[in-house]
Write an enzyme that holds these catalytic residues in place. Structure first.
Site, PDB file in Angstrom:
ATOM      1  N   GLU A   1       1.752   1.660  -5.334  1.00  0.00           N
ATOM      2  CA  GLU A   1       1.789   2.946  -4.649  1.00  0.00           C
ATOM      3  C   GLU A   1       2.777   3.887  -5.343  1.00  0.00           C
ATOM      4  OE1 GLU A   1       1.499   2.492  -0.461  1.00  0.00           O
ATOM      5  OE2 GLU A   1       2.871   4.138  -0.082  1.00  0.00           O
TER       6      GLU A   1
ATOM      7  N   ARG B   1      -1.207   3.550   4.115  1.00  0.00           N
ATOM      8  CA  ARG B   1      -2.264   2.824   3.415  1.00  0.00           C
ATOM      9  C   ARG B   1      -3.566   2.704   4.197  1.00  0.00           C
ATOM     10  NH1 ARG B   1       1.772  -1.737   0.813  1.00  0.00           N
ATOM     11  NH2 ARG B   1       2.586  -0.294  -0.744  1.00  0.00           N
TER      12      ARG B   1
ATOM     13  N   HIS C   1      -3.929  -6.963   0.863  1.00  0.00           N
ATOM     14  CA  HIS C   1      -2.590  -6.832   0.292  1.00  0.00           C
ATOM     15  C   HIS C   1      -1.459  -7.351   1.170  1.00  0.00           C
ATOM     16  CE1 HIS C   1       0.525  -5.197  -2.253  1.00  0.00           C
ATOM     17  NE2 HIS C   1       1.036  -4.539  -1.238  1.00  0.00           N
TER      18      HIS C   1
ATOM     19  N   LEU D   1      -2.798  -5.292  -8.456  1.00  0.00           N
ATOM     20  CA  LEU D   1      -2.239  -4.113  -7.794  1.00  0.00           C
ATOM     21  C   LEU D   1      -1.856  -3.021  -8.786  1.00  0.00           C
ATOM     22  CD1 LEU D   1      -1.142  -2.934  -5.075  1.00  0.00           C
ATOM     23  CD2 LEU D   1       1.082  -3.697  -5.849  1.00  0.00           C
TER      24      LEU D   1
ATOM     25  N   PHE E   1       7.175   7.125  -1.071  1.00  0.00           N
ATOM     26  CA  PHE E   1       6.163   6.118  -0.769  1.00  0.00           C
ATOM     27  C   PHE E   1       5.388   6.596   0.457  1.00  0.00           C
ATOM     28  CE2 PHE E   1       5.440   1.644  -2.188  1.00  0.00           C
ATOM     29  CZ  PHE E   1       5.958   1.769  -3.468  1.00  0.00           C
TER      30      PHE E   1
ATOM     31  N   GLN F   1      -3.598  -5.742   5.887  1.00  0.00           N
ATOM     32  CA  GLN F   1      -3.497  -4.479   5.154  1.00  0.00           C
ATOM     33  C   GLN F   1      -4.346  -4.496   3.880  1.00  0.00           C
ATOM     34  OE1 GLN F   1       0.379  -2.930   3.179  1.00  0.00           O
ATOM     35  NE2 GLN F   1      -0.207  -1.522   4.805  1.00  0.00           N
TER      36      GLN F   1
ATOM     37  N   HIS G   1      -4.608  -2.517   0.479  1.00  0.00           N
ATOM     38  CA  HIS G   1      -3.900  -1.545  -0.353  1.00  0.00           C
ATOM     39  C   HIS G   1      -4.943  -0.660  -1.027  1.00  0.00           C
ATOM     40  CE1 HIS G   1      -1.370   0.205  -3.403  1.00  0.00           C
ATOM     41  NE2 HIS G   1      -0.307  -0.394  -2.912  1.00  0.00           N
TER      42      HIS G   1
ATOM     43  N   ARG H   1       1.647  -1.710   7.891  1.00  0.00           N
ATOM     44  CA  ARG H   1       2.968  -1.676   7.257  1.00  0.00           C
ATOM     45  C   ARG H   1       3.058  -0.488   6.307  1.00  0.00           C
ATOM     46  NH1 ARG H   1       5.082  -3.409   2.198  1.00  0.00           N
ATOM     47  NH2 ARG H   1       3.191  -4.480   1.545  1.00  0.00           N
TER      48      ARG H   1
END
Ligand SMILES: Cc1cc2nc3c(=O)[nH]c(=O)nc-3n(C[C@H](O)[C@H](O)[C@H](O)COP(=O)(O)OP(=O)(O)OC[C@H]3O[C@@H](n4cnc5c(N)ncnc54)[C@H](O)[C@@H]3O)c2cc1C
Length: 583
Positions: free
Chosen positions: A249, A280, A350, A246, A120, A234, A236, A391
Site C-alpha cells: 500500500e 482496503r 491478505h 504483495l 496509508f 481482508q 488487499h 484492518r
C-alpha cells in the site's frame, strides 16, 4: 513414549509478536526460561515480508494525535473494534517505535534525521513508519538481535506444534513434532503465548507465505477455545497478477494511481476524497466492481482479471529509493518495470481480522468468557479486537509489537507468582496420548489412499477464492460449505504417502491440510451466518450494515460432530457511536 521438555514459558511462533513477547519476558525477569518454537527457521516467519510500514503517532507538534489514530482505526473497522482495546493500542504504539529505534532499527529518515512516516489508507495523517519497503524484515532483524542479548532461552526451529494442552481450564503445554526426527515432544510450561500468525493460505490468490495455514486457529478450536469474527478476511487491493505477491500500500501512499482498462482513475467514483488511500475493503470492492462491469483487463494465461497500478509519474528516483522491492518484484514476477509500465493487480487474501478470542490483555478466553489460566495469544492469530471488520494498513505490525509486549509482560508476572508459590508443572497423560494417536495413526497406518493431500489443499483454496472472496452471497456460501464438507471427509481418509519419520513433509502437509479445512469451514459458515455487510465482509444479498442485529462479535466453535456453534458478545463502545463510513 513422548519426551517431556520443561520451560517456564513457551511461545509458539517467532514472528514479530513472538519475538517481541520473548524480549519482554526477559526484560521483566532474565531468570525466566523461555522456549520459542517455530515450524520454520525462526527468521522465515511471515513477518519478514511486511513491506509498507508500522503505524504510530510520533509528531503531535505537526498535528497528529492518538485521538485521530484511534478514530481512524475504529472507523476503519466499521465500528466492530472494541474501543477500549483500540485506545490502549494507540497509546502504546509510539513507545514501541522508539524502542525499536533504540534497539537498532534502521527506519527510513526525514532530511532532519528523524523517523520518516508515509501515508496509508484510512489514516488521516501520514503515520506509517517504514524502512524502505522492507519494514518487517528489518523489524525482525532488530528484535532477533535484541533477543540474542539475553541468555536462558531456547529456539526450537522446525518443530511443528500439533495441539495446545489444557486441563482444568489451565494451560499445561503443547505437543510438537520435531521435524528432523519425526518424534513427538511435550513442551511443558507454566504459561504459553500463541503467536502463530494468520491463515492467508486458505486462499490461492494470496500475499501470504506457504506456512500461513491457520494452525494456531485450528488448534485453539480443538482445545475448546472459540474463534472470534472469522467471517472477516481482508483482501488487499494490490496483489500482483498472476502470482498474488504483495505490492505494498506504500505504493499508493507514495502517490500511485489505480486505473481501469479505459485509463480512468476510477476511485473518484467510490471514495472521492480519499481516492486510492481509502481503506482496503473499499478499494478492493471498487476494483472488483470495475472488473465485474467490464472495465478490467484479462491475463492471457491464467484468465485472471485485473486493473492497473500506475507509478510512472513518481519517477525512477523515488521508485528506486522508496519502493525498491516493488520494482524488483514487478520485474522478476510480472516482467514489468513500474518506471515504464503500470502494474497489473487485483485483490489478494491478505489478513485474518478474526482469531483466537482474547480480552484486551490478550488473555485467551473460553466459551464462558473465562480466562484459560496461563494462556495468551498475540499478533495476527489473536482477536482482541482492534481491527474489527476491516484492518487499516500498517496497524498489524504495530499490534504484533504491542500485543507481544503486553502478553510477555503478563506471562512473566504470572510465572513469577506461580514459582513463588511453589507450583509444579503437570503432564496430562491422556491428552498427550490421544494427540499422539491422532498424529501417528495417520503416519503408521499402512494404507495409502488415492486422495492426495496436495489436491485437497488446492481444492480448499479454489473453493475459498471462488465463493468466499470480496463479494459473497447465500448461494455461493452454501455451495462452498457443501464442497468443504466433502473436503473435510476426504481429509479424514487421506494419508501421507511417505511413511518415514525424518523430515516427513508429507505428514506436516497433511496435518496442515486438516487445519486449513477446519478453519476454511468456520470462515465460510461465519460468513453465511452474518446476514449484513460490514467492513471486509460484503454480502450482495444483504448490502447494508445492520447495527440493530449485527453490532456484535461472533464466537465460533467447531464441535466434534463437525458443526459450527455460534454465540455472540457485544462490541465495547466507549467513545464513538457508529456512523455511516464515507471516505
Ligand atoms: C506480504 C505481506 C506484507 C505485509 N505488510 C505489512 C505492513 O507493511 N504493515 C503491517 O502492519 N502489516 C503488514 N502485513 C501483515 C503483518 O505482516 C502480519 O500480520 C504479521 O507480521 C503477523 O505476525 P505474527 O507475529 O502474528 O506471525 P507470523 O510472522 O506470521 O509468524 C507466525 C509464526 O508462527 C509459527 N507457526 C505457525 N504455525 C505453527 C505450528 N503449527 N507449529 C510451530 N510454529 C508455528 C511460524 O513458524 C512463525 O514463526 C503484511 C503481511 C504480508 C503477508
Amino acid at each position: 513414549m513422548v519426551e517431556v521438555v520443561d520451560h517456564d514459558i513457551i511461545i509458539v511462533g517467532s514472528g514479530i509478536a513472538g519475538l517481541r513477547a520473548a524480549i519482554e519476558i526477559k526484560r521483566q525477569d532474565p531468570s525466566i526460561d523461555v522456549a520459542v518454537i517455530s515450524k520454520v527457521q525462526l527468521m522465515r516467519s511471515h513477518s519478514v515480508s511486511a513491506e509498507g510500514g508500522t503505524a504510530a503517532v510520533l509528531y503531535t507538534e505537526e498535528g497528529d494525535n492518538i485521538v485521530s489514530h484511534a478514530w481512524d482505526t475504529i472507523k476503519g473497522s466499521d465500528f466492530l473494534a472494541d474501543q477500549d482495546v483500540v485506545w490502549m493500542f494507540v497509546k502504546y504504539a509510539p513507545s514501541e517505535i522508539r524502542q525499536l529505534e533504540r534497539w537498532g532499527m534502521p527506519w527510513s529518515r526525514r532530511p532532519d534525521g528523524r523517523i520518516a512516516q508515509r501515508p496509508f489508507g484510512g489514516h488521516a495523517f501520514p503515520r506509517a513508519c517504514y524502512a524502505a519497503d522492507k519494514t518487517g524484515f528489518y523489524e525482525m532483524q532488530t528484535l532477533y538481535g535484541r533477543l540474542l542479548g539475553f541468555d536462558n532461552w531456547t529456539r526450537y526451529d522446525e518443530y511443528y506444534v500439533t495441539s495446545i494442552v489444557i486441563e482444568d481450564n489451565s494451560f499445561r503445554g503443547v505437543t510438537a513434532i520435531d521435524m528432523s526426527s519425526g518424534e513427538m515432544v511435550f513442551f511443558r510450561a507454566y504459561a504459553g503465548i500463541i503467536a502463530t500468525g494468520g491463515a492467508g493460505r486458505l486462499y490461492k490468490f494470496t500475499t501470504y507465505a506457504y506456512t500461513a495455514t491457520g494452525d494456531g486457529l485450528a488448534m485453539a478450536m480443538r482445545a475448546g477455545i472459540p474463534l472470534k469474527d472469522m467471517e472477516f478476511v481482508q483482501f488487499h487491493p494490490t496483489g500482483l497478477v498472476p502470482s498474488g505477491i504483495l505490492i505494498t500500500e506504500g505504493a499508493r501512499g507514495e502517490g500511485g494511481h489505480l486505473l481501469n482498462a479505459k485509463g480512468e482513475r476510477f476511485m473518484s467514483r467510490y471514495a472521492p476524497k480519499a481516492m486510492e488511500l481509502a481503506p482496503r475493503d473499499v478499494v478492493s470492492r471498487a476494483i472488483m466492481t470495475e472488473i465485474k462491469e467490464g472495465r478490467g483487463l484479462k491475463e492471457e494465461y491464467t484468465g485472471l482479471e485485473y486493473v492497473l497500478l500506475d507509478l510512472r509519474h513518481l519517477g525512477e528516483e523515488k521508485i528506486t529509493q522508496r519502493l525498491p522491492a516493488v520494482r524488483e518484484v514487478s520485474i522478476k514476477h510480472a516482467g514489468i518495470d513500474p518506471v515504464e509500465e503500470p502494474i497489473p493487480i487485483r485483490p489478494a487474501a491478505h489478513y485474518t481480522m478474526g482469531g483466537i478470542h482474547t480480552n484486551k490483555y490478550y488473555q485467551v478466553l473460553s466459551t464462558e468468557n473465562k480466562w484459560v489460566k496461563g494462556l495468551w495469544a498475540a499478533g495476527e492469530v489473536a482477536a482482541a479486537s482492534i481491527h474489527g471488520a476491516n484492518r487499516l494498513g500498517s496497524n498489524s505490525t504495530t499490534e504484533c509489537l504491542v500485543s507481544g509486549m503486553i502478553a510477555g509482560h503478563q506471562a512473566a508476572q504470572y510465572v513469577q507468582k506461580l514459582k513463588k508459590e511453589g507450583a509444579q508443572l503437570e503432564t496430562p497423560r491422556e491428552e498427550i496420548e490421544s494427540e499422539e494417536k491422532r498424529v501417528y495413526d495417520k503416519l503408521l497406518k499402512t494404507e495409502t489412499s488415492n486422495v492426495s493431500v496436495y489436491d485437497i489443499r488446492e481444492e480448499i483454496r479454489t473453493v475459498m477464492d471462488r465463493y468466499v472472496y470480496v463479494f459473497r452471497d447465500e448461494e455461493g456460501l452454501k455451495t462452498a460449505l457443501r464442497k468443504l464438507r466433502e473436503i473435510r471427509s476426504l481429509v479424514e481418509k487421506s494419508y501421507p504417502e511417505d511413511k518415514s519419520r525424518v523430515y516427513n513433509t508429507d505428514l506436516i502437509m497433511s496435518l496442515e491440510a486438516a487445519n486449513m479445512a477446519d478453519v476454511a469451514y468456520v470462515v465460510t459458515q461465519s460468513a453465511l451466518n452474518r446476514t449484513e455487510s460490514r467492513g471486509a465482509h460484503y454480502r450482495i444479498d444483504y448490502p447494508r450494515r445492520d447495527d440493530e442485529n449485527w453490532l456484535k462479535h461472533t464466537l465460533a466453535i467447531l464441535t466434534r460432530e463437525g458443526e459450527v456453534q455460534f454465540s455472540y458478545i457485544p462490541v465495547t463502545i466507549t467513545t464513538w457511536k457508529p456512523i455511516e463510513r464515507k471516505y
